[in-house]
Design a protein around this motif. Sequence first.
Motif, PDB file in Angstrom:
ATOM      1  N   ALA A 182       9.466   2.606  12.545  1.00  0.00           N
ATOM      2  CA  ALA A 182       9.550   2.887  11.107  1.00  0.00           C
ATOM      3  C   ALA A 182      10.398   1.828  10.395  1.00  0.00           C
ATOM      4  O   ALA A 182      10.028   1.345   9.319  1.00  0.00           O
ATOM      5  CB  ALA A 182      10.140   4.279  10.885  1.00  0.00           C
ATOM      6  N   GLY A 185       8.430  -1.569  10.465  1.00  0.00           N
ATOM      7  CA  GLY A 185       7.090  -1.620   9.872  1.00  0.00           C
ATOM      8  C   GLY A 185       5.967  -1.839  10.875  1.00  0.00           C
ATOM      9  O   GLY A 185       5.030  -2.586  10.617  1.00  0.00           O
ATOM     10  N   SER A 434       4.532   7.181  14.635  1.00  0.00           N
ATOM     11  CA  SER A 434       5.062   6.734  13.349  1.00  0.00           C
ATOM     12  C   SER A 434       4.157   5.642  12.787  1.00  0.00           C
ATOM     13  O   SER A 434       3.906   4.629  13.442  1.00  0.00           O
ATOM     14  CB  SER A 434       6.494   6.211  13.490  1.00  0.00           C
ATOM     15  OG  SER A 434       6.977   5.822  12.209  1.00  0.00           O
ATOM     16  N   PRO A 436       3.431   2.928   9.727  1.00  0.00           N
ATOM     17  CA  PRO A 436       4.197   2.249   8.678  1.00  0.00           C
ATOM     18  C   PRO A 436       3.634   2.517   7.284  1.00  0.00           C
ATOM     19  O   PRO A 436       2.419   2.489   7.096  1.00  0.00           O
ATOM     20  CB  PRO A 436       4.066   0.760   9.043  1.00  0.00           C
ATOM     21  CG  PRO A 436       2.971   0.653  10.030  1.00  0.00           C
ATOM     22  CD  PRO A 436       2.744   2.003  10.640  1.00  0.00           C
ATOM     23  N   PRO A 444      10.055  -1.206   4.944  1.00  0.00           N
ATOM     24  CA  PRO A 444       9.074  -0.228   5.408  1.00  0.00           C
ATOM     25  C   PRO A 444       9.707   1.153   5.635  1.00  0.00           C
ATOM     26  O   PRO A 444      10.918   1.262   5.757  1.00  0.00           O
ATOM     27  CB  PRO A 444       8.601  -0.818   6.743  1.00  0.00           C
ATOM     28  CG  PRO A 444       9.640  -1.780   7.168  1.00  0.00           C
ATOM     29  CD  PRO A 444      10.462  -2.164   5.977  1.00  0.00           C
ATOM     30  N   GLY A 446       8.470   5.135   7.714  1.00  0.00           N
ATOM     31  CA  GLY A 446       7.509   5.655   8.692  1.00  0.00           C
ATOM     32  C   GLY A 446       6.985   7.024   8.292  1.00  0.00           C
ATOM     33  O   GLY A 446       7.765   7.897   7.889  1.00  0.00           O
ATOM     34  N   THR A 472      -1.583   0.194   3.869  1.00  0.00           N
ATOM     35  CA  THR A 472      -0.225  -0.291   3.594  1.00  0.00           C
ATOM     36  C   THR A 472      -0.142  -1.817   3.656  1.00  0.00           C
ATOM     37  O   THR A 472      -0.640  -2.430   4.591  1.00  0.00           O
ATOM     38  CB  THR A 472       0.749   0.313   4.627  1.00  0.00           C
ATOM     39  OG1 THR A 472       0.706   1.726   4.486  1.00  0.00           O
ATOM     40  CG2 THR A 472       2.170  -0.176   4.426  1.00  0.00           C
ATOM     41  N   LEU A 474       2.761  -4.431   3.733  1.00  0.00           N
ATOM     42  CA  LEU A 474       4.202  -4.707   3.749  1.00  0.00           C
ATOM     43  C   LEU A 474       4.428  -6.168   3.404  1.00  0.00           C
ATOM     44  O   LEU A 474       3.568  -7.018   3.620  1.00  0.00           O
ATOM     45  CB  LEU A 474       4.778  -4.396   5.123  1.00  0.00           C
ATOM     46  CG  LEU A 474       4.672  -2.931   5.563  1.00  0.00           C
ATOM     47  CD1 LEU A 474       5.134  -2.778   7.000  1.00  0.00           C
ATOM     48  CD2 LEU A 474       5.483  -2.016   4.645  1.00  0.00           C
TER      49      LEU A 474
END
Length: 479
Positions: A182, A185, A434, A436, A444, A446, A472, A474
């Motif tokens: 988490a 990421g 988890s 990201p 990031p 989780g 997602t 990041l």
Amino acid sequence: MTYRDIPSALMALESGEVTAEALVQEHIERMEQADPKIHAVLTSLAEQALEQARDIDRRRQTGEELGGLAGIPFTAKDMFLLRDVRMTAASKMLDSFFAPYTGTAIGKLLEADAVCIAKVNQDEFAQGSSTEFSAYGATKNPRDLERVPGGTSGGSAAALAAGIGLFSIGTDTGGSIRQPAAYCGVVGVKPTYGLVSRYGVVAVVSSFDTIGPLAHTVDDAKLVLSIMAGRDRHDATTIEVADDHFDTPITKQPRVAILQEYMDGLSPEMTAVYDRALDQLRESGWDIESVSLKNIGLALPAYYILNPAEISSNLERYDGIRYGSSDQSADNLLVTYTQTRGSFFGPEVARRIMTGTYVLSAGYYDAYYKKAMQARTLIREDFEQAFANYDVLIGPTTPSAAFKLGEHTSDPVAMYLEDIMTVAANLAGIPALSLPIEGPDELPAGLQIMAAQRGEAVLFDVAGRFERQLATQLKAVKL
Ligand code: GLN
């Protein structure tokens, strides 16, 4: 990195677009360039990795059959025994320990022709939540060098996020795969207890310890886990894993509920993070209900009684005689024992051994250990009830995003509180992943997904869909 996930790297290797040697070389160069900034690596295996990669290329050319991960570079937490390679568990106690054999899980990856390029950092004997309790210095989060990568598999998560290896393997006793995943990421999976053999992995908390992957995608994690999983005659707690364990067809729309207690304790900032993700999932068509587990509040206190209890017992073996470091200055065995343990264990490990010895002692066993075991049963029953109504439970992986280096090192309870959302899955023996998502301040966070014991198929199915729907993005790691 040229290839961001395992299937695209495998395809390039199969088509001859890249050789295993070139791919492994690329990751070694990345390691040499990025690791001085994050300190994830404890032992580089560059030379033997290149040799293995060349052998894979040769076998490919001669048409020999290759394993399912042929040529894929990875890193392993320094808890996995690899024959003739140094293994420290990030402790001075094992400073000069070389593994006499190769453990089952990592052995299966090597049989599948994956290439281990490094043994990576962690908290000493997998105790901590930030990788600051390594006897070899802290690892830094590649997304923000002032922050911790999480722990205890912090070296695994940091290396992966930094582009060193295409996956990593870690251990999760109370969150040590999911929490660093988490913070850095990446995807992290703690499987059902007993799914992966613990043979040849340092024993810490035997009734909680699990082994799992950290990877860039849900599918990558599933592939790696499916290779490691299975019954092993060297570990009596391993379970039979059916051929379709990971791919049991999911015929009905999985029922999803959010774990209310995990949401209640969040800061406004983190509430916003999860509300955003939940809104997005609802827009994608998920019906997300809410569920309350009445004993979940007992999870952290129960964990921090049972965890030290088992640690105090498991770590008895480091006695200065059988293996590992030894303080040879004393002239009798008892003093050798106490001085060895006094000089080579770090402060957190010592704290847990003392706490564990206390809660198991004749006068306090009923008040602490027995009560915590009862709480463990209640929590397991709460989950069983919830899974009668829902296929997966979801919630945050951690109460915050990655914290600053040094923020919690002098306050053990603050450090323990980081685990408040991860330990329950270990108490109950259930699988948890988890995923990201975008967290606060470009860091990031989780999203944790949990399923019933042996529920890996639905866990990966839901996680894969969430991954596509949340899409997602990041911020890129710059090192
Ligand atoms: N942070 C937890 C602990 O310190 C988790 C450890 C782990 O999963 N190995 O016990």
